[in-house]
Design a protein around this motif. Structure first.
Motif, PDB file in Angstrom:
ATOM      1  N   LYS A 115       0.837  -1.206   0.000  1.00  4.49           N
ATOM      2  CA  LYS A 115       0.000   0.000   0.000  1.00  4.49           C
ATOM      3  C   LYS A 115       0.870   1.254   0.000  1.00  4.49           C
ATOM      4  O   LYS A 115       0.601   2.203  -0.755  1.00  4.49           O
ATOM      5  CB  LYS A 115      -0.933   0.007   1.209  1.00  4.49           C
ATOM      6  CG  LYS A 115      -1.895   1.186   1.223  1.00  4.49           C
ATOM      7  CD  LYS A 115      -2.828   1.107   2.403  1.00  4.49           C
ATOM      8  CE  LYS A 115      -3.863   2.174   2.462  1.00  4.49           C
ATOM      9  NZ  LYS A 115      -3.501   3.496   2.116  1.00  4.49           N
ATOM     10  N   ARG A 116       1.935   1.259   0.811  1.00  5.69           N
ATOM     11  CA  ARG A 116       2.831   2.422   0.836  1.00  5.69           C
ATOM     12  C   ARG A 116       3.495   2.631  -0.521  1.00  5.69           C
ATOM     13  O   ARG A 116       3.601   3.764  -1.007  1.00  5.69           O
ATOM     14  CB  ARG A 116       3.897   2.243   1.920  1.00  5.69           C
ATOM     15  CG  ARG A 116       3.382   2.425   3.331  1.00  5.69           C
ATOM     16  CD  ARG A 116       4.503   2.523   4.345  1.00  5.69           C
ATOM     17  NE  ARG A 116       5.392   1.369   4.318  1.00  5.69           N
ATOM     18  CZ  ARG A 116       5.252   0.267   5.068  1.00  5.69           C
ATOM     19  NH1 ARG A 116       4.221   0.168   5.888  1.00  5.69           N
ATOM     20  NH2 ARG A 116       6.119  -0.718   4.990  1.00  5.69           N
ATOM     21  N   LYS A 142       3.186   5.811  -3.068  1.00  2.72           N
ATOM     22  CA  LYS A 142       4.350   6.521  -3.605  1.00  2.72           C
ATOM     23  C   LYS A 142       4.243   6.678  -5.125  1.00  2.72           C
ATOM     24  O   LYS A 142       4.521   7.736  -5.670  1.00  2.72           O
ATOM     25  CB  LYS A 142       5.640   5.751  -3.288  1.00  2.72           C
ATOM     26  CG  LYS A 142       6.423   6.284  -2.168  1.00  2.72           C
ATOM     27  CD  LYS A 142       7.743   5.528  -2.074  1.00  2.72           C
ATOM     28  CE  LYS A 142       8.372   5.790  -0.737  1.00  2.72           C
ATOM     29  NZ  LYS A 142       9.624   5.067  -0.560  1.00  2.72           N
ATOM     30  N   ILE A 143       3.849   5.595  -5.788  1.00  2.00           N
ATOM     31  CA  ILE A 143       3.701   5.637  -7.245  1.00  2.00           C
ATOM     32  C   ILE A 143       2.626   6.648  -7.635  1.00  2.00           C
ATOM     33  O   ILE A 143       2.822   7.454  -8.555  1.00  2.00           O
ATOM     34  CB  ILE A 143       3.368   4.235  -7.808  1.00  2.00           C
ATOM     35  CG1 ILE A 143       4.577   3.313  -7.660  1.00  2.00           C
ATOM     36  CG2 ILE A 143       2.916   4.319  -9.256  1.00  2.00           C
ATOM     37  CD1 ILE A 143       4.286   1.856  -7.979  1.00  2.00           C
ATOM     38  N   GLU A 163       3.216   9.898  -9.924  1.00  2.13           N
ATOM     39  CA  GLU A 163       2.486  10.122 -11.176  1.00  2.13           C
ATOM     40  C   GLU A 163       1.757  11.459 -11.149  1.00  2.13           C
ATOM     41  O   GLU A 163       1.714  12.182 -12.151  1.00  2.13           O
ATOM     42  CB  GLU A 163       1.494   8.982 -11.429  1.00  2.13           C
ATOM     43  CG  GLU A 163       2.158   7.678 -11.819  1.00  2.13           C
ATOM     44  CD  GLU A 163       1.190   6.506 -11.890  1.00  2.13           C
ATOM     45  OE1 GLU A 163       0.053   6.613 -11.347  1.00  2.13           O
ATOM     46  OE2 GLU A 163       1.566   5.476 -12.480  1.00  2.13           O
ATOM     47  N   LYS A 164       1.195  11.811 -10.006  1.00  2.00           N
ATOM     48  CA  LYS A 164       0.491  13.086  -9.873  1.00  2.00           C
ATOM     49  C   LYS A 164       1.472  14.249 -10.007  1.00  2.00           C
ATOM     50  O   LYS A 164       1.196  15.235 -10.704  1.00  2.00           O
ATOM     51  CB  LYS A 164      -0.230  13.155  -8.522  1.00  2.00           C
ATOM     52  CG  LYS A 164      -1.078  14.381  -8.345  1.00  2.00           C
ATOM     53  CD  LYS A 164      -1.820  14.342  -7.024  1.00  2.00           C
ATOM     54  CE  LYS A 164      -2.639  15.618  -6.842  1.00  2.00           C
ATOM     55  NZ  LYS A 164      -3.338  15.622  -5.558  1.00  2.00           N
ATOM     56  N   ALA A 165       2.646  14.130  -9.370  1.00  2.00           N
ATOM     57  CA  ALA A 165       3.657  15.187  -9.464  1.00  2.00           C
ATOM     58  C   ALA A 165       4.156  15.306 -10.888  1.00  2.00           C
ATOM     59  O   ALA A 165       4.356  16.423 -11.405  1.00  2.00           O
ATOM     60  CB  ALA A 165       4.816  14.888  -8.514  1.00  2.00           C
ATOM     61  N   LEU A 166       4.349  14.174 -11.567  1.00  2.00           N
ATOM     62  CA  LEU A 166       4.807  14.188 -12.962  1.00  2.00           C
ATOM     63  C   LEU A 166       3.767  14.853 -13.865  1.00  2.00           C
ATOM     64  O   LEU A 166       4.113  15.657 -14.727  1.00  2.00           O
ATOM     65  CB  LEU A 166       5.100  12.762 -13.435  1.00  2.00           C
ATOM     66  CG  LEU A 166       5.671  12.614 -14.828  1.00  2.00           C
ATOM     67  CD1 LEU A 166       7.008  13.364 -14.938  1.00  2.00           C
ATOM     68  CD2 LEU A 166       5.867  11.152 -15.172  1.00  2.00           C
TER      69      LEU A 166
END
Length: 102
Positions: A81-82, A86-87, A91-94
């Protein structure tokens, strides 16, 4: 459901037609139909197999759901889950970075 009068064998019962016509016998007829459907109704071997397979699949689903819950509560499940979080954050930051760069 438990019968109202279990001391009266089925072969010693007469359906009161007048009561059926006025609606009082509906419960009795429904119970009789349920009994026939469950105990007497002929089903083909194919249908019996399908019913058994359905029951088996439902039991397997319950078992797999319990395994999934146990995994989610385990250390490996929490680690997964962690990592997934993180992924998602990456992806959101990218996506945010790409939209700003355009």
């Amino acid at each position: 459901e438990k019968p109202w009068w279990d001391f009266i064998p089925l072969e010693h019962y007469i359906v009161p037609l007048l009561h059926c016509n006025i609606g009082i016998g509906d419960v009795i007829l429904n119970k009789f139909r349920d009994f026939v459907s469950e105990q007497i109704e002929y089903i083909s071997p194919e249908e019996a197999g399908i019913r058994a397979a359905k029951q088996s699949m439902e039991e397997k689903i319950v078992s797999l759901q319990a395994e999934r819950e146990a995994f989610h509560d385990s250390e490996d499940g929490k680690k997964l889950k962690r990592l997934k979080d993180k992924i998602r954050r990456g992806e959101k930051a990218l996506a945010t970075f790409e939209s700003v760069a355009d």
